[in-house]
Scaffold this motif. Sequence first.
Motif, PDB file in Angstrom:
ATOM      1  N   TRP A 148       0.800  -1.231   0.000  1.00 42.89           N
ATOM      2  CA  TRP A 148       0.000   0.000   0.000  1.00 42.89           C
ATOM      3  C   TRP A 148       0.834   1.283   0.000  1.00 42.89           C
ATOM      4  CZ3 TRP A 148       0.150   3.659   3.816  1.00 42.89           C
ATOM      5  CH2 TRP A 148       0.678   3.293   5.056  1.00 42.89           C
ATOM      6  N   PRO A 149       2.000   1.380   0.703  1.00 43.57           N
ATOM      7  CA  PRO A 149       2.782   2.617   0.560  1.00 43.57           C
ATOM      8  C   PRO A 149       3.287   2.828  -0.868  1.00 43.57           C
ATOM      9  CG  PRO A 149       3.478   1.418   2.524  1.00 43.57           C
ATOM     10  CD  PRO A 149       2.621   0.493   1.723  1.00 43.57           C
ATOM     11  N   MET A 150       3.684   1.711  -1.518  1.00 42.01           N
ATOM     12  CA  MET A 150       4.160   1.837  -2.895  1.00 42.01           C
ATOM     13  C   MET A 150       3.017   2.217  -3.826  1.00 42.01           C
ATOM     14  SD  MET A 150       6.622   1.878  -4.973  1.00 42.01           S
ATOM     15  CE  MET A 150       7.933   1.282  -3.897  1.00 42.01           C
ATOM     16  N   ARG A 151       1.828   1.644  -3.597  1.00 44.92           N
ATOM     17  CA  ARG A 151       0.676   2.019  -4.425  1.00 44.92           C
ATOM     18  C   ARG A 151       0.365   3.499  -4.284  1.00 44.92           C
ATOM     19  NH1 ARG A 151      -2.299  -2.393  -2.515  1.00 44.92           N
ATOM     20  NH2 ARG A 151      -3.764  -0.957  -1.524  1.00 44.92           N
ATOM     21  N   MET A 152       0.391   3.984  -3.053  1.00 47.04           N
ATOM     22  CA  MET A 152       0.119   5.403  -2.837  1.00 47.04           C
ATOM     23  C   MET A 152       1.183   6.272  -3.506  1.00 47.04           C
ATOM     24  SD  MET A 152      -1.232   5.548   1.110  1.00 47.04           S
ATOM     25  CE  MET A 152      -1.398   7.329   0.990  1.00 47.04           C
ATOM     26  N   TRP A 153       2.440   5.838  -3.412  1.00 47.07           N
ATOM     27  CA  TRP A 153       3.506   6.626  -4.023  1.00 47.07           C
ATOM     28  C   TRP A 153       3.385   6.628  -5.545  1.00 47.07           C
ATOM     29  CZ3 TRP A 153       6.401  10.392  -2.823  1.00 47.07           C
ATOM     30  CH2 TRP A 153       7.512  10.730  -3.614  1.00 47.07           C
TER      31      TRP A 153
END
Length: 505
Positions: free
Chosen positions: A63-68
């Motif tokens: 999820w952090p990578m998706r948001m980024w």
Amino acid sequence: MPPSIGTLSHKNMGIGKGLSPPPLPTPYSNESLPGNTSVSKVKEMLDTANSQRLSWGQLLMWWPMRMWRNGFGILITLAAIAGFILPQYAPRSTFFVLFVWLTLFLVAIGPSTAAAEWALRGASLHNQHAKRRGQNLKAQPGSDRIIDSLIDVRRNNFLHFILGMLAVLFMTFTTLTPVSEIAWNMTLMLTITAGLAMSFHIQFTAGSFDHLEDEEPFLSLHAPTHHPTQIHRTLSEVVVNHLDPALRMRWEAWRRRLSGFLKEGVEEGEALERVLYIVHLSQQGLIDGEGLDAELSDLYKGGCEELLFDKEAEISLNLLHRLVAHAKAWQPIFFNLIDRLQMDLLDHSASIVNKGWRMDAECDHISTDGQGGLFIFLHNQTAESKKVRVDVILPGGMPDAYLFSVEVPACSSPKTSLPLSNTSGEEDTIQWMAHYLDRTVVLWLKITWSSGVSGLRQLSVSLKDENSQVLQSMVIHTKVQKRIGAGDKNRRSRLRRARQLVRTM
């Protein structure tokens, strides 16, 4: 007498009649020829490709990578807007701006690109591995759709790269232009345009990257566009028709191995129908883990555990849950018919009591873009196999009628109502469901309505004997409407839930 020096030199040089020149060195003699890579080597390369795709795919869906990834375009857009509002604080170092934004961009776009390329590499290796084993996956129905979907993902990644690089280059170019001048303002406007375009395109194509973290990457890309109109192995054939070519090859190998563990007197087809049916019941919460194990022990001898419970098996029990849920996500109306048959056996309804013909049918409730599916179940509860006619009439359809002549095998019926399961060894619904499913004739049709037809429509299904006497008939309704948006969002949601089912087990 020792040979003369001339004779030695004559032989060593390989000169003379009947003598061959010394062999040339062959430093690569132990290596395989191009295109002749061994099966084990291809399998090793395939495992590496799958491992890399999973690693990058899981990083992508973190999820952090998706948001980024989703937010990079917005971030560079906000930075450009800040340059309009507060130009005096804008950095003027070209190297600093290029290094920072290029690093952030590569972090955002790298995992999706790596995962997609490894997925394409894996697809190519799957084809090579199948060829070494005497099969051609490219000739199987649905292979072209899978490859096209993987290429679409590469194309989307390329477009994301172009838009992102343009935004980074435009932002870098602002350091080379005078602050608040026309060139400065135009460059910032172009940066905003490229950043927003990248962000919107990533949002619109987000669903096309789900398969990259999937243990079965091609399953969700496959569509049952080529399926038989008439099927007999009810559950197993429907499940198999929703498998991608590589997974179907594994299924066939697993099925043949599993049949070797059948107990004496148990038929292979009926056993497989029963296994899939109890998996369906397990997903509904109607049978627990102990009950599922007990049902399996009734069918198979000891030693089959490695084919069902081992995670390294071709088709493990967890994956079997996934495959049934996957077929259910594609064809919910088919499983509605399964559930109705189950209720008839539980209640010993009139369609079972009459010991004659049983017909049930259902079509998609909404025919998107004038297209939908229709399933018809036929059960011959008489003493012998019989031929019948099935007429499907679609006013306003293309075509407006389907006429079939089918032979339906005899299927005995229970004499009384039954419990769902019975541990005492007496008859239960699970046993009779397997019996019925193995002797069901299913018509699987694709119905199409003429362009311009919309709203609530009806179609009729009639069952007739060989003398054209109507035995049963029914009328079904469907709503014809245009597609709203891209694809079937409800189906994609069901497929996503089917994929997550294995993780929660």
